[in-house]
Design an enzyme around this catalytic site. Structure first.
Site, short mmCIF file in Angstrom:
data_model
loop_
_atom_site.label_atom_id
_atom_site.label_comp_id
_atom_site.label_asym_id
_atom_site.label_seq_id
_atom_site.Cartn_x
_atom_site.Cartn_y
_atom_site.Cartn_z
N ASP A 91 14.36 -2.96 13.39
CA ASP A 91 15.35 -2.08 12.57
C ASP A 91 14.69 -0.59 12.86
O ASP A 91 14.53 0.20 11.91
CB ASP A 91 15.48 -2.46 11.19
CG ASP A 91 16.49 -1.71 10.43
OD1 ASP A 91 17.46 -1.07 11.10
OD2 ASP A 91 16.61 -1.76 9.14
N GLU A 124 1.04 -1.08 0.06
CA GLU A 124 -0.08 -0.05 0.00
C GLU A 124 0.88 1.29 -0.04
O GLU A 124 1.98 1.37 0.67
CB GLU A 124 -0.76 0.09 1.44
CG GLU A 124 -1.50 1.12 1.92
CD GLU A 124 -2.40 0.70 3.14
OE1 GLU A 124 -2.91 1.42 3.54
OE2 GLU A 124 -1.68 -0.09 3.97
P1 ADP Z 1 14.99 0.27 1.75
O1 ADP Z 1 14.37 -1.04 1.82
O2 ADP Z 1 15.58 0.43 0.60
O3 ADP Z 1 15.63 0.84 3.02
P2 ADP Z 1 12.36 1.81 2.89
O4 ADP Z 1 11.52 0.90 3.17
O5 ADP Z 1 13.22 2.41 3.99
O6 ADP Z 1 13.53 1.50 1.83
O7 ADP Z 1 11.75 3.10 1.97
C1 ADP Z 1 12.47 4.11 1.40
C2 ADP Z 1 11.59 5.32 1.49
O8 ADP Z 1 10.33 5.16 0.79
C3 ADP Z 1 11.23 5.64 3.22
O9 ADP Z 1 12.27 6.58 3.44
C4 ADP Z 1 9.93 6.33 3.30
O10 ADP Z 1 9.84 7.67 3.12
C5 ADP Z 1 9.26 5.95 1.61
N1 ADP Z 1 8.28 4.67 2.11
C6 ADP Z 1 8.39 3.44 2.59
N2 ADP Z 1 7.45 2.78 2.65
C7 ADP Z 1 6.23 3.66 1.93
C8 ADP Z 1 4.92 3.36 1.62
N3 ADP Z 1 4.39 2.25 1.99
N4 ADP Z 1 4.14 4.55 1.07
C9 ADP Z 1 5.06 5.67 0.70
N5 ADP Z 1 6.23 6.18 1.09
C10 ADP Z 1 6.83 4.75 1.55
#
Ligand code: ADP
Length: 297
Positions: free
Chosen positions: A201, A97
């Protein structure tokens, strides 16, 4: 394979998973992650958050998907609901989502503290989890143990110390590490944690707030363990304010021995950073090891 073809393929798999036809019109890159490339895929009223990486890393995405399900099932903090993971010709992907972020306020910080304390309410008998996952991109073993100090020594510190040795960090780091692992029980003589569901984490970059003012956590490395490990990590890289800690403390006060154990717990992440990024983390790990050993001698 071009990203455009990848997104077409991902969209097909989203349509199958949701039972609703999805035609992406826009793929907007999203920065901020450490490990993967990320995009917002949008078409009509539908919007999804998509992570891409090399095809060999599908297992990492499947573990993240399972972690998001586990956190969602606790019905405490909001997490992005996972939709589907899989492979295209050139990538592994995870779709969830897409959440539009809102503003952090003292109210949202307090909610984060309260809801994290609720999420940490003990739920199972063993430390570990039913599957392994990753911390950053490092494999994380969640083999189950009834005894927490053994789990922390064998599945956490020991694994990272061995990795550090294989990466060329021997000498003082290893001799201090061996001494610490030999005395791990000294940190638990009067403290006996119960297995809490952990984010695993929990640094500031893995939390945000939605447009309704609800705190959201994402990018987990879930397992069941001492809740103090999540709290310790909130302090390692910052990003959490006084309202968060005050709310957590009033919901479920933390044992005074936390001030020492948090060093033991954050050592795992410092060693992981050493193994992922090298450099100055070796000296930081050694100084934390020396500090811990001075506490018990
Ligand atoms: P990675 O696995 O590369 O560390 P993240 O899960 O931290 O990536 O996600 C990268 C960025 O995307 C986050 O800093 C956040 O701001 C944004 N993000 C993560 N999940 C969502 C989501 N479900 N909807 C919108 N933005 C998201």
């Amino acid at each position: 394979m071009k990203h455009q073809d990848t997104f077409k393929d991902v969209a097909k798999q989203i349509s199958t998973a949701t039972g609703k036809h999805f035609e992406p019109l826009v793929a907007q890159p999203i920065t901020g992650g450490d490990i993967n490339s990320a995009f917002r895929l949008q078409g009509g009223e539908q919007s999804y958050f998509v992570k891409l990486n090399r095809p060999q890393l599908l297992d990492m995405f499947e573990a993240e998907q399972a972690g998001l399900h586990e956190l969602a099932a606790s019905q405490t903090l909001r997490v992005p609901l996972p939709i589907v993971s899989g492979k295209t010709e050139g990538h592994a992907f995870l779709v969830m989502e897409h959440i539009v972020w809102g503003a952090n306020t003292s109210t949202t910080s307090r909610l984060l503290g309260q809801q994290l304390a609720l999420m940490h309410q003990p739920q199972q008998a063993y430390f570990g989890w039913h599957r392994d996952n990753t911390i950053g991109s490092t494999p994380q073993s969640n083999r189950q143990h009834a005894d927490w100090p053994t789990f922390w020594r064998d599945q956490r510190l020991g694994v990272q110390l061995n990795l550090a040795k294989a990466n060329g960090y021997g000498g003082r780091l290893q001799s201090l590490g061996e001494q610490l692992c030999g005395h791990i029980n000294a940190f638990f003589s009067s403290y006996h944690p119960t297995p809490s569901l952990l984010h695993g984490d929990l640094w500031g970059g893995n939390t945000a707030v939605d447009q309704q003012g609800r705190p959201v956590i994402f990018d987990p490395a879930c397992y069941y363990g001492d809740r103090e490990t999540d709290l310790a990590m909130t302090e390692l890289f910052g990003g959490f304010d006084r309202d968060f800690y005050a709310a957590y403390q009033s919901a479920w006060p933390v044992d005074p021995g936390f001030s020492t154990r948090k060093i033991l717990y954050n050592l795992y992440h410092i060693l992981n950073h050493l193994n992922l990024f090298g450099g100055g983390y070796a000296r930081q790990a050694e100084s934390q090891l020396a500090k811990l050993l001075s506490e018990i001698k």
